[in-house]
Design an enzyme around this catalytic site. Structure first.
Site, PDB file in Angstrom:
ATOM      1  N   GLU A 174     -22.649  52.330  64.885  1.00 42.46           N
ATOM      2  CA  GLU A 174     -21.981  51.463  63.918  1.00 42.46           C
ATOM      3  C   GLU A 174     -21.077  50.529  64.687  1.00 42.46           C
ATOM      4  OE1 GLU A 174     -19.511  53.778  61.309  1.00 42.46           O
ATOM      5  OE2 GLU A 174     -18.582  54.883  62.947  1.00 42.46           O
ATOM      6  N   ARG A 223     -15.169  60.630  48.240  1.00 37.00           N
ATOM      7  CA  ARG A 223     -15.135  60.713  49.705  1.00 37.00           C
ATOM      8  C   ARG A 223     -13.739  61.098  50.198  1.00 37.00           C
ATOM      9  NH1 ARG A 223     -17.213  55.728  53.252  1.00 37.00           N
ATOM     10  NH2 ARG A 223     -15.241  54.831  52.557  1.00 37.00           N
ATOM     11  N   LYS A 270     -13.059  60.351  56.975  1.00 38.99           N
ATOM     12  CA  LYS A 270     -12.393  59.052  57.151  1.00 38.99           C
ATOM     13  C   LYS A 270     -10.914  59.335  57.398  1.00 38.99           C
ATOM     14  CE  LYS A 270     -12.509  54.379  55.172  1.00 38.99           C
ATOM     15  NZ  LYS A 270     -13.239  53.747  56.276  1.00 38.99           N
TER      16      LYS A 270
END
Length: 289
Positions: free
Chosen positions: A182, A50, A149
Site C-alpha cells: 500500500e 473497524r 488502525k
C-alpha cells in the site's frame, strides 16, 4: 471549531489531553478518518465497526458504546455546521503511570474532531500524481496486524519522509517479500484493460473503507472486473493506469513511479470514469453503511 472530548463539546483551543496519556507517550490507541459529504457521514457504520475491531485487537475497552460514539460524531458534525468535512475519531488508552502496561490506565480518552482536509493539490486530481517507491518496507503482518488502525504510524511517517525528500507527496510501500502492499496513507490499484487489480489484505495492508467501496460498488458500476492478487513493481510499471484510494485522498490517478511514466503519464480514462462515479455516488447520497 468544536471538538467532542469525553462527553463534552469544547472549543478547539481547549481540547487537550493529559501529558501522561498513553496515546501520547506510546502511540497506544486507535483512530478512524471519516468523510462527510452533503451533510451525510460516509460509511459511518463501517468505520465504527473497524474502530471497535481495532480496539478489541489491542485489548482496549471502549468507554462509550458504539451507539454513543455514533451520536458523538453526529453531534460534532452538527455543532460545526459543516456539510463537507473530515472527521478524526480517536480513542487513546488514556492517562496512566509511566510504563508500557496498558492496564494501568483506568479510562480511555475519546475524541471527535470535525474539520477540513486537503491531502493533495487539486491539480493532481486532473493531471495525476507522481510517487516513489519507499526503501523502507511495511512492517510484517506477523509483527503488527495492519487491520489495526492504531495511533502508531511511524512506519508510514518515515516512508512519507522519503516521499517528501524526493519532492513528491506519496510513496508506495513494499512488504518484506518485495510485493506491493500500500502507500503511506492510501491503498493502491492498477488497471489493465477492463480489469482492476489490488493487492490482497494478506500482503500486509489496511483494508480501507474507500478501497472496499471502489472494489464492491464503484468499479463494478463502471463495468470493471475487480480482483485481488499479488502485485509486484513490474506489474505497476506495465499497467495501463495506476490509482490510489483513501478516505482523505478519495480516488487519485498516478502519473509516474520513481520517474517512470505510467500509461500516458496522466490520469487515464478508466481512472477518470472511476473518479466520476465515486463523486457522483457520494454527492448524490453518501451511503452511511
Amino acid at each position: 471549531m468544536k471538538v467532542w472530548l469525553d462527553g463534552h463539546l469544547v472549543d478547539k483551543q481547549h481540547a487537550v489531553v493529559p501529558v501522561y496519556d498513553h496515546g501520547l507517550l506510546y502511540g497506544d490507541g486507535v483512530f478512524e478518518g471519516i468523510r462527510v459529504y452533503n451533510g451525510r457521514i460516509f460509511k459511518l457504520k463501517s468505520h465504527l465497526e473497524r474502530l471497535a475491531a481495532s480496539a478489541h485487537a489491542i485489548h482496549l475497552t471502549l468507554h462509550y458504546t458504539i451507539r454513543e460514539i455514533e451520536q458523538a460524531v453526529r453531534e460534532t458534525v452538527a455543532a460545526n455546521g459543516m456539510k463537507d468535512a473530515y472527521i478524526r475519531l480517536v480513542v487513546t488508552r488514556g492517562a496512566g503511570p509511566l510504563g508500557l502496561n496498558p492496564f494501568t490506565c483506568p479510562k480511555p480518552a475519546t475524541i471527535v474532531i470535525c474539520d477540513r482536509i486537503s491531502l493533495y493539490p487539486p491539480e493532481m486530481y486532473d493531471n495525476g500524481m507522481p510517487v516513489i517507491v519507499a526503501k523502507r518496507p511495511r512492517i510484517p503482518v506477523e509483527c503488527l496486524d495492519p487491520s489495526i488502525k492504531s495511533l502508531n504510524y511511524l512506519n508510514n511517517i518515515l516512508a512519507k519522509v522519503e516521499a517528501i525528500e524526493a519532492g513528491v507527496h506519496e510513496a508506495i510501500m513494499l512488504n518484506t517479500d518485495g510485493e506491493v502492499c500500500e502507500c503511506t496513507g492510501d491503498n493502491i490499484f492498477l488497471v489493465r484493460g477492463s480489469r482492476i487489480v489490488t493487492p490482497p489484505v494478506t500482503a500486509g495492508l489496511l483494508n480501507g473503507v474507500t478501497r472496499l467501496f471502489v472494489m464492491n460498488e464503484v468499479g463494478p458500476a463502471c463495468g470493471f472486473d475487480v480482483a485481488e492478487r499479488t502485485i509486484r513493481l513490474d506489474d505497476l510499471f506495465t499497467a495501463d493506469e495506476v490509482f490510489l484510494t483513501g478516505t482523505a485522498a478519495e480516488v487519485i490517478g498516478v502519473s509516474s513511479i520513481d520517474g517512470r511514466m505510467i500509461g500516458e503519464g496522466k490520469v487515464g480514462p478508466s481512472t477518470r470514469r472511476l473518479v466520476a462515479e465515486f463523486r457522483s455516488r457520494v454527492a448524490a447520497d453518501a451511503p452511511e453503511n
